[in-house]
Design a protein around this motif. Structure first.
Motif, short mmCIF file in Angstrom:
data_model
loop_
_atom_site.label_atom_id
_atom_site.label_comp_id
_atom_site.label_asym_id
_atom_site.label_seq_id
_atom_site.Cartn_x
_atom_site.Cartn_y
_atom_site.Cartn_z
N LEU A 32 47.92 56.28 121.21
CA LEU A 32 47.72 55.11 120.36
C LEU A 32 46.41 54.39 120.68
CD1 LEU A 32 51.29 53.52 120.05
CD2 LEU A 32 49.97 54.69 118.28
N THR A 33 46.04 54.32 121.95
CA THR A 33 44.75 53.69 122.30
C THR A 33 43.59 54.52 121.75
OG1 THR A 33 44.66 54.81 124.46
CG2 THR A 33 45.71 52.63 124.38
N GLU A 34 43.75 55.84 121.71
CA GLU A 34 42.72 56.70 121.13
C GLU A 34 42.63 56.48 119.62
OE1 GLU A 34 43.94 60.57 122.37
OE2 GLU A 34 43.15 60.35 124.42
N TYR A 35 43.79 56.35 118.96
CA TYR A 35 43.81 56.04 117.53
C TYR A 35 43.09 54.72 117.28
CZ TYR A 35 47.44 59.62 116.64
OH TYR A 35 48.14 60.78 116.51
N LEU A 36 43.41 53.72 118.11
CA LEU A 36 42.83 52.39 117.93
C LEU A 36 41.31 52.44 118.00
CD1 LEU A 36 43.10 49.32 117.65
CD2 LEU A 36 43.49 49.20 120.11
N SER A 37 40.79 53.17 118.96
CA SER A 37 39.33 53.30 119.11
C SER A 37 38.72 53.98 117.89
CB SER A 37 39.03 54.10 120.38
OG SER A 37 37.63 54.27 120.53
N ALA A 38 39.37 55.04 117.40
CA ALA A 38 38.85 55.77 116.24
C ALA A 38 38.90 54.91 114.98
CB ALA A 38 39.65 57.05 116.04
N ILE A 39 39.96 54.13 114.82
CA ILE A 39 40.10 53.26 113.64
C ILE A 39 39.04 52.17 113.66
CG2 ILE A 39 41.59 51.51 112.58
CD1 ILE A 39 43.98 53.30 113.47
N ARG A 40 38.80 51.57 114.82
CA ARG A 40 37.76 50.54 114.93
C ARG A 40 36.40 51.10 114.51
NH1 ARG A 40 40.02 48.15 120.15
NH2 ARG A 40 40.78 46.07 119.53
N GLU A 41 36.09 52.29 115.01
CA GLU A 41 34.80 52.91 114.71
C GLU A 41 34.69 53.23 113.23
OE1 GLU A 41 32.23 56.92 115.85
OE2 GLU A 41 33.96 56.35 117.09
N PHE A 42 35.76 53.78 112.64
CA PHE A 42 35.75 54.13 111.22
C PHE A 42 35.56 52.89 110.35
CE2 PHE A 42 37.96 54.47 107.15
CZ PHE A 42 37.39 55.60 106.62
N LEU A 43 36.29 51.83 110.62
CA LEU A 43 36.19 50.61 109.83
C LEU A 43 34.78 50.04 109.86
CD1 LEU A 43 39.54 48.81 110.74
CD2 LEU A 43 38.92 49.71 108.50
N LYS A 44 34.19 50.03 111.03
CA LYS A 44 32.83 49.48 111.16
C LYS A 44 31.81 50.35 110.46
CE LYS A 44 29.49 47.89 114.63
NZ LYS A 44 29.21 47.74 116.09
N ARG A 45 31.92 51.67 110.64
CA ARG A 45 30.93 52.61 110.11
C ARG A 45 31.06 52.80 108.60
NH1 ARG A 45 32.65 56.79 112.55
NH2 ARG A 45 33.65 57.81 110.76
N GLU A 46 32.29 52.94 108.11
CA GLU A 46 32.49 53.33 106.71
C GLU A 46 32.80 52.17 105.77
OE1 GLU A 46 31.92 56.33 105.67
OE2 GLU A 46 31.62 57.21 107.65
N LEU A 47 33.42 51.11 106.27
CA LEU A 47 33.87 50.04 105.38
C LEU A 47 33.33 48.66 105.76
CD1 LEU A 47 37.62 51.09 104.93
CD2 LEU A 47 35.70 51.52 103.38
N GLN A 48 32.55 48.59 106.84
CA GLN A 48 31.98 47.32 107.31
C GLN A 48 33.07 46.26 107.53
OE1 GLN A 48 28.49 46.04 105.13
NE2 GLN A 48 27.72 48.12 104.92
N LEU A 49 34.14 46.69 108.17
CA LEU A 49 35.26 45.82 108.49
C LEU A 49 35.53 45.88 109.99
CD1 LEU A 49 37.75 46.88 105.65
CD2 LEU A 49 36.33 44.82 105.67
N GLU A 50 36.30 44.92 110.49
CA GLU A 50 36.71 44.96 111.89
C GLU A 50 38.14 44.47 112.03
OE1 GLU A 50 35.06 41.87 114.59
OE2 GLU A 50 33.73 41.39 112.90
N LEU A 51 38.82 44.95 113.07
CA LEU A 51 40.18 44.53 113.35
C LEU A 51 40.18 43.13 113.95
CD1 LEU A 51 41.71 47.79 114.87
CD2 LEU A 51 41.85 46.97 112.51
N HIS A 52 41.25 42.40 113.66
CA HIS A 52 41.37 41.05 114.22
C HIS A 52 41.69 41.16 115.71
CE1 HIS A 52 42.38 36.89 114.70
NE2 HIS A 52 42.23 36.64 113.41
#
Length: 343
Positions: free
Chosen positions: A235-255
């Motif tokens: 799950l921590t690996e998923y979290l890291s990948a999701i953060r990177e994807f959001l920033k790179r592809e959608l210009q979003l970040e997790l709260h």
């Protein structure tokens, strides 16, 4: 991928605008602005059709106000004329994009919603825990200021992959660019189209999580999501990948304050309920809001400002929320209070 070319003429037709009006006005007939529009309905729809047909339509300004739902939200309301266009566009776009959404995206979709989303969490929790014989972890997060940070250019690029009708695309762009929190950023909470645009935008995240990361137990409602897994490290690996994807592809970040990794046995707060092994309860804030709203409605009824039918409907809806959790004692307590408040 199916691509759509000739949709504009159908979207702006008088027949479609009339249908959009019929769908829009449902339960809004008592609103002053809706009533004023209806007085000259035929003229107003003809003018709107002509503006769209001649490519002279431009979106009007919004009026802003705040609601508590349950947290404070800044709603932006368009004028009636523009909301009819939103409805017409929504009717055209929904059948195109709806089939592309994953089954476990539950926000603003017909037949979905918070109750079904929470029930799927319970179903998944039983599966991943082998019917609660094994403990597991839940990653829960949401996106920081999502509606205010949606990038217009990226949203239009995503929509443009399917919509090749130039005139329809220009109308979509007109609506998207009618609102800004920052330059070329943001979609208004309150627009019918914003509900669809948010799902289109976050479908990119859904596809990444389901197909790239190959996550099996994932549920999203608006900008709020959970992932279930027995292994905390994964799950921590998923979290890291999701953060990177959001920033790179959608210009979003997790709260940062709303991103948690916790054991399911500690309780998971999701969509107004708290899920635990073998049972689930209504969250405290939800209970307080229900009691407050029912008390307010009873007060309005006793003052003659709310009819009996509306009161009964509101009570039924609130008890409907409670039936999705283990709330026998709570319902008894609420019924006793209603009896006292009605005196």
């Amino acid at each position: 991928m199916k691509i759509f070319h000739t949709l504009y003429s159908k979207t702006i037709s008088l027949e479609n605008l009339l249908q959009a009006w019929e769908e829009f006005k449902h339960d809004k007939r008592k609103k002053l602005d809706v009533g004023e529009f209806e007085i000259h309905l035929e003229d107003n729809l003809f003018k709107l059709h002509h503006a769209l047909y001649s490519k002279k339509y431009s979106h009007g300004k919004y009026s802003g106000f705040f609601i508590t739902d349950p947290k404070l939200r800044h709603i932006h309301k368009a004028i009636v004329r523009d909301r009819i266009v939103h409805q017409a566009l929504f009717t055209t776009l929904s059948p195109i994009f709806e089939p592309t959404f994953i089954a476990d995206s539950y926000s603003c979709r017909k037949g979905y919603g918070t109750h079904r989303g929470f029930q799927k969490l319970i179903i998944y929790s039983r599966k991943v825990s082998k019917n609660y014989t094994k403990n597991f972890w839940v990653l829960k997060s949401d996106i920081k200021k999502f509606f205010g940070t949606v990038d217009h250019t990226l949203l239009l690029q995503i929509i443009g992959k399917r919509i090749k009708d130039h005139d329809l695309f220009l109308l979509i762009r007109e609506i998207i660019e009618s609102y800004n929190t920052f330059p070329h950023k943001g979609i208004p909470i309150g627009n019918l189209t914003s509900q669809l645009f948010s799902n289109i935008y976050l479908n990119e995240l859904d596809q990444f999580i389901k197909h790239k990361l190959q996550v099996k137990y994932y549920i999203r409602y608006a900008d709020d999501f959970v992932i279930l897994h027995q292994n905390r490290i994964i799950l921590t690996e998923y979290l890291s990948a999701i953060r990177e994807f959001l920033k790179r592809e959608l210009q979003l970040e997790l709260h940062p304050r709303k991103t948690h990794l916790r054991k399911f046995s500690w309780g998971v707060d999701f969509l107004g309920y708290i899920a635990l092994p073998y049972y689930h309860i209504v969250r405290t804030k939800t209970k307080k809001r229900i009691f407050k709203k029912i008390k307010e409605n009873i007060f309005l009824y006793k003052k003659g400002k709310l009819d009996k039918k509306s009161l009964d409907q509101s009570l039924a809806s609130y008890f409907g929320i409670l039936k999705h959790a283990h709330t026998y004692k709570l319902k008894q307590f609420l019924q006793n209070n209603i009896f006292l408040w009605m005196k």
